[in-house]
Design an enzyme around this catalytic site. Structure first.
Site, mmCIF file in Angstrom:
data_model
loop_
_atom_site.group_PDB
_atom_site.id
_atom_site.type_symbol
_atom_site.label_atom_id
_atom_site.label_comp_id
_atom_site.label_asym_id
_atom_site.label_seq_id
_atom_site.Cartn_x
_atom_site.Cartn_y
_atom_site.Cartn_z
ATOM 1 N N GLN A 44 3.460 11.698 47.688
ATOM 2 C CA GLN A 44 2.953 10.779 46.677
ATOM 3 C C GLN A 44 2.991 11.453 45.308
ATOM 4 O OE1 GLN A 44 -1.345 9.757 46.081
ATOM 5 N NE2 GLN A 44 -0.729 7.739 46.835
ATOM 6 N N ALA B 25 -1.764 13.113 46.681
ATOM 7 C CA ALA B 25 -1.404 12.945 45.281
ATOM 8 C C ALA B 25 -0.941 14.266 44.692
ATOM 9 C CB ALA B 25 -2.609 12.411 44.503
ATOM 10 N N ARG C 16 1.977 2.649 45.780
ATOM 11 C CA ARG C 16 0.593 2.315 46.144
ATOM 12 C C ARG C 16 -0.075 1.645 44.959
ATOM 13 N NH1 ARG C 16 -4.150 5.490 49.407
ATOM 14 N NH2 ARG C 16 -2.993 4.508 51.092
ATOM 15 N N ARG D 260 -9.341 8.872 56.800
ATOM 16 C CA ARG D 260 -10.432 9.655 57.386
ATOM 17 C C ARG D 260 -10.353 9.726 58.904
ATOM 18 N NH1 ARG D 260 -12.510 7.198 52.833
ATOM 19 N NH2 ARG D 260 -13.756 8.516 51.439
ATOM 20 N N PRO E 118 -2.206 9.348 51.950
ATOM 21 C CA PRO E 118 -2.357 10.527 51.093
ATOM 22 C C PRO E 118 -3.839 10.858 50.896
ATOM 23 C CG PRO E 118 -0.859 8.923 50.124
ATOM 24 C CD PRO E 118 -1.512 8.246 51.269
ATOM 25 N N CYS F 86 -6.298 13.869 49.262
ATOM 26 C CA CYS F 86 -6.366 15.104 48.478
ATOM 27 C C CYS F 86 -7.128 16.185 49.242
ATOM 28 C CB CYS F 86 -7.037 14.844 47.140
ATOM 29 S SG CYS F 86 -6.035 13.821 46.034
ATOM 30 N N TYR G 291 -6.086 5.686 38.336
ATOM 31 C CA TYR G 291 -5.340 6.781 37.739
ATOM 32 C C TYR G 291 -4.376 6.222 36.695
ATOM 33 C CZ TYR G 291 -7.589 9.389 41.469
ATOM 34 O OH TYR G 291 -8.534 9.948 42.288
ATOM 35 N N LEU H 30 -10.438 1.577 56.428
ATOM 36 C CA LEU H 30 -11.360 1.492 57.558
ATOM 37 C C LEU H 30 -10.700 0.910 58.806
ATOM 38 C CD1 LEU H 30 -14.698 0.393 55.839
ATOM 39 C CD2 LEU H 30 -13.918 2.693 56.413
#
Length: 355
Positions: free
Chosen positions: A99, A57, A230, A324, A23, A25, A182, A301
């Site tokens: 999510q 999210a 998660r 990414r 996920p 954003c 969060y 990563l």
């Protein structure tokens, strides 16, 4: 021995491979409504060969947004635009996931490319954040208002309502966001939860908020469909949430009907120095998988196909989520399959590129 491109079935849902879109954003929406950007963003990764996609999210209520531009699922009107996402993702052979999230004390910030700072309270876009305790994330963030027990129940019901809307929108996987500082994570951690009622103090009390959310969600989310959670497996600080805590939590969540623990870390304590090496969070996924006996997803990563394949082959995790790297290379999964010599679900429109 399993490998990255071996299919796996959880209850009634089969994943064509072990690669998922983490996920991420996008901060590209008005009033929480999904749009063409989300269809193209997620759809391109689905056609790029991943086994499943988890949409970013998605706020269960307006005050649960990270920024005013977050996507949401707090009303029935949000269902129809999200159906466009699920229809295309599933048409490409990928599992469509969502999510469900509440930003808690880290809510009400600018988009990253607008500075990413907390919105000032004199700004018309400002709203009051909430949390388990009136403890700000750092000196730049507003102090959240402590949720009452009645409000806690209300938030839990909103997670349930959001899960029902997710099903109606055509998602066949949902993930509860309990990581990265969060709202749910801030209940789990003794560093951000200073309550003295049944939602604070002991480990059992601090996990109660999440456990009750799972119980509410499972009332409407069918047993045949996978449920992920998660978590931040470690806060990387002394006296904070630990891997041992995560293992204990995972055992309890499995009994409550959770199928997979998506293992991230950090996000609840500012300024923590983490050694960001490839696969640095994989040991968390491995520890939870082996000691709690639940399926896990590894993140962090992971960029090389050989590395991702080895994570599955070694039994460190059941899934690998990329973030990414999939932003940079939407067809990473197709390229990885070709490179590793496994069958690839190449769309016919793209076949000429792989001959």
């Amino acid at each position: 021995m399993s490998h990255l491109f071996e299919a796996i079935t959880i209850i009634d849902v089969t994943f064509r491979n072990r690669i998922g879109v983490s996920p991420m954003c996008q901060y590209s929406y008005e009033n929480g409504f999904s749009n063409d950007w989300q269809v193209v963003h997620l759809g391109s990764r689905a056609s790029g060969g991943v086994g499943f996609v988890i949409a970013e999210a998605t706020a269960i209520e307006p005050v649960g947004r990270i920024s005013p531009k977050d996507v949401g699922i707090w009303s029935d009107e949000h269902i129809e635009p999200l159906e466009k996402v699920t229809q295309f993702v599933r048409s490409q052979g990928a599992v469509a996931g969502l999510q469900l999230a509440h930003a808690g004390r880290k809510a009400c910030t600018q988009r990253p490319w607008d500075g990413g700072k907390p919105i000032a309270n004199e700004d018309p876009a400002w709203w009051q954040s909430v949390g388990p305790s009136p403890v700000a994330f750092n000196e730049s963030y507003q102090t959240p208002r402590e949720l009452t027990k009645a409000e806690i129940k209300n938030v839990q019901h909103k997670f349930k309502d959001a899960a029902l809307r997710s099903k109606q929108a055509g998602f066949n996987l949902i993930e509860i966001h309990a990581a990265h500082g969060y709202l749910i994570h801030s209940f789990l951690s003794p560093l951000s939860n200073h309550r003295i009622d049944e939602y604070g103090g002991s480990f059992e009390n601090r996990i109660r908020f999440l456990v009750e959310i799972i119980q509410e969600v499972r009332k409407v989310w069918p047993e045949r469909l996978p449920l992920f959670v998660r978590i931040s497996g470690s806060e990387w600080v002394e006296n904070g949430w630990s891997v041992d805590d995560s293992i204990k939590l995972a055992k309890i969540l499995m009994q409550e009907g959770v199928d997979v623990i998506d293992c991230s870390s950090g996000g609840n304590v500012p300024g923590v120095k983490i050694s960001l090496t490839p696969g640095y969070q994989v040991p968390i996924a491995e520890a939870i998988r082996k000691q709690a006996g639940i399926k896990t997803a590894a993140v962090g990563l992971i960029t090389e196909p050989e590395h991702a394949n080895r994570i599955i082959q070694d039994g460190s995790a059941d899934f690998v989520l990329l973030g990414r790297e999939l932003l940079r290379h939407p067809s990473w999964a197709l390229d990885a399959a070709v490179k590793l010599g496994y069958p690839a679900s190449i769309p016919p429109q793209y076949l000429r590129a792989y001959k």
